[in-house]
Design a protein around this motif. Structure first.
Motif, PDB file in Angstrom:
ATOM      1  N   GLU A   1       0.817  -1.357  -0.057  1.00 35.03           N
ATOM      2  CA  GLU A   1       0.110  -0.023   0.030  1.00 35.03           C
ATOM      3  C   GLU A   1       0.747   1.260   0.039  1.00 35.03           C
ATOM      4  OE1 GLU A   1      -3.956   1.590  -0.259  1.00 35.03           O
ATOM      5  OE2 GLU A   1      -3.127  -0.284  -0.351  1.00 35.03           O
ATOM      6  N   LYS A   2       1.963   1.405   0.669  1.00 35.11           N
ATOM      7  CA  LYS A   2       2.735   2.431   0.866  1.00 35.11           C
ATOM      8  C   LYS A   2       2.269   3.702   1.440  1.00 35.11           C
ATOM      9  CE  LYS A   2       5.581   0.824  -3.213  1.00 35.11           C
ATOM     10  NZ  LYS A   2       6.197   1.128  -4.600  1.00 35.11           N
ATOM     11  N   LEU A   3       1.686   3.482   2.671  1.00 34.37           N
ATOM     12  CA  LEU A   3       0.829   4.738   3.168  1.00 34.37           C
ATOM     13  C   LEU A   3       1.991   5.857   3.199  1.00 34.37           C
ATOM     14  CD1 LEU A   3      -1.112   2.548   5.939  1.00 34.37           C
ATOM     15  CD2 LEU A   3      -1.905   3.656   3.573  1.00 34.37           C
ATOM     16  N   THR A   4       1.414   6.903   3.133  1.00 36.17           N
ATOM     17  CA  THR A   4       2.747   8.364   3.387  1.00 36.17           C
ATOM     18  C   THR A   4       2.101   9.120   4.476  1.00 36.17           C
ATOM     19  OG1 THR A   4       1.194   9.592   1.862  1.00 36.17           O
ATOM     20  CG2 THR A   4       3.286   8.207   0.945  1.00 36.17           C
ATOM     21  N   ASP A   5       0.613   8.899   4.813  1.00 37.45           N
ATOM     22  CA  ASP A   5       0.128   9.840   5.814  1.00 37.45           C
ATOM     23  C   ASP A   5      -0.074   9.189   7.239  1.00 37.45           C
ATOM     24  OD1 ASP A   5      -1.950   8.529   4.637  1.00 37.45           O
ATOM     25  OD2 ASP A   5      -3.095   9.950   4.603  1.00 37.45           O
TER      26      ASP A   5
END
Length: 380
Positions: free
Chosen positions: A23-27
């Protein structure tokens, strides 16, 4: 930035780590709190005890998975939590606050009836401690004549451990003896009569003495309900589970046995920002056996629901299968299959189990290595 805290490196959280890597969540900041940098896979414990696997072959590198998912890892145990304050506590007094929490730490072994066995008592959980202790048991058995080991617990774990221990002790100390205390509820309760008959014969062939009585721990070993004393050098407890004691003051809604009460989405019934999977929780909408099978199968649903909660999307429901497949190792490279009313046995069942177990380890090990490789290539 929101914070997702994962407590425990259990089977379900392996799926969560894989999903986070994709998913590579950034927040969202994600923190994994676990007492070990590795997960020792319980499904391969009997094979490891019997000498069929090395330790490296039956453990998963959680650090690699966490690194691939961009997850911060805290190697420590949880001492408690306050669901109203949204924080978990560590043994040194530190607290980690969360916006979203997922618990996958398993259960504890109930040794209340065996505690008088003192230093001879070896609970199968926590698994890390058991993996550390078993080589010392083998060394002690090899150093003395007539070593006697008693396994207490007639469920799947108990029979597998008894047969694995017998196989290993015969290789290391030929005159050692293993006894299995299955309580008055009998052998493998909940399994079909055919499975119970096959396992009874397997124990007899191996020379493991079966006692269908309750047992209490005493200084000499254990005492059965008919007052028979089983002298023991080591007592392995594979008895019933109990919920971790730190859940009691957590402010989470618990069931009558102290487990986290969850719905079909594995979400706490009292705190919507808390999810749980595996033996630490109890579904309130249906009855589900405590089995690693469910923790593995619930993992992808748990992962999807954690991501859905962060995105404010609808949640999915974990629907357990009507029947679970059990492949019960019998010490040597032989196993018994149990699936509802069906049963079978043979070396081919062991090869089937071996292929599944090795595949589980490879699947989770390779996912961490693949992501590490991609990150390395991107950096260059």
């Amino acid at each position: 930035m929101k914070r997702l805290v994962l407590v425990g490196g259990g089977h379900a959280h392996l799926s969560v780590l894989q999903a986070l890597a994709q998913e590579k969540l950034t927040d969202v900041e994600v923190v994994l709190v676990t007492p070990s940098a590795h997960q020792n896979y319980s499904g391969m414990l009997p094979g490891w005890m019997a000498g069929h696997y090395s330790l490296a072959q039956c453990r998963i590198d959680l650090q690699a998975l966490a690194r691939a998912a961009g997850v911060t890892m805290v190697i420590d145990r949880i001492a408690g939590m306050d669901a109203d304050r949204r924080c978990v506590g560590l043994p040194d007094g530190r607290h980690i606050e969360y916006d979203l929490l997922s618990l996958d730490v398993g259960s504890e072994i109930d040794v209340s009836w065996l505690e008088m066995a003192g230093d001879k008592l070896l609970p199968v959980k926590p698994l890390d401690a058991f993996f550390d202790a078993w080589p010392k048991v083998l060394a002690a058995a090899n150093a003395q004549s007539g070593y006697r080991l008693v396994v207490v617990g007639g469920g799947a774990a108990g029979v597998e451990l008894a047969l694995a221990a017998h196989h290993a002790l015969q290789l290391n100390a030929s005159n050692a003896q293993v006894d299995l205390v299955a309580s008055d509820s009998g052998l493998l309760p909940g399994h079909a009569p055919g499975v119970q008959r096959r396992m009874t014969l397997a124990l007899a062939r191996a020379g493991v003495q079966l006692h269908a009585q309750k047992a209490v721990g005493i200084e000499q070993g254990v005492m059965l309900s008919d007052a028979t004393v089983l002298q023991a050098d080591c007592v392995i407890a594979a008895t019933g589970a109990r919920a971790p004691s730190w859940l009691q003051p957590s402010r989470l809604l618990l069931d009558e046995h102290g487990y986290i009460a969850v719905n079909g989405q594995h979400q706490s019934l009292s705190h919507a920002n808390v999810f749980a999977a595996g033996d630490i929780c109890a579904r309130q909408d249906l009855t589900m056996a405590r089995s690693g099978v469910h923790a593995v199968h619930a993992g992808p649903v748990l992962a999807a629901n954690l991501l859905a909660t962060l995105k404010r999307l609808p949640l999915a429901t974990y629907k357990p299968r009507k029947r679970s497949l059990y492949l019960l190792a019998c010490g040597d490279q032989y196993a018994i299959a149990s699936w509802g009313g069906f049963s079978a046995e043979g070396a081919w069942v062991w090869r089937w189990k071996d292929r599944i177990d090795r595949g589980f380890i490879a699947r989770h090990s390779n996912s961490g290595r693949r992501r590490d490789t991609l990150v390395s290539k991107e950096a260059t």
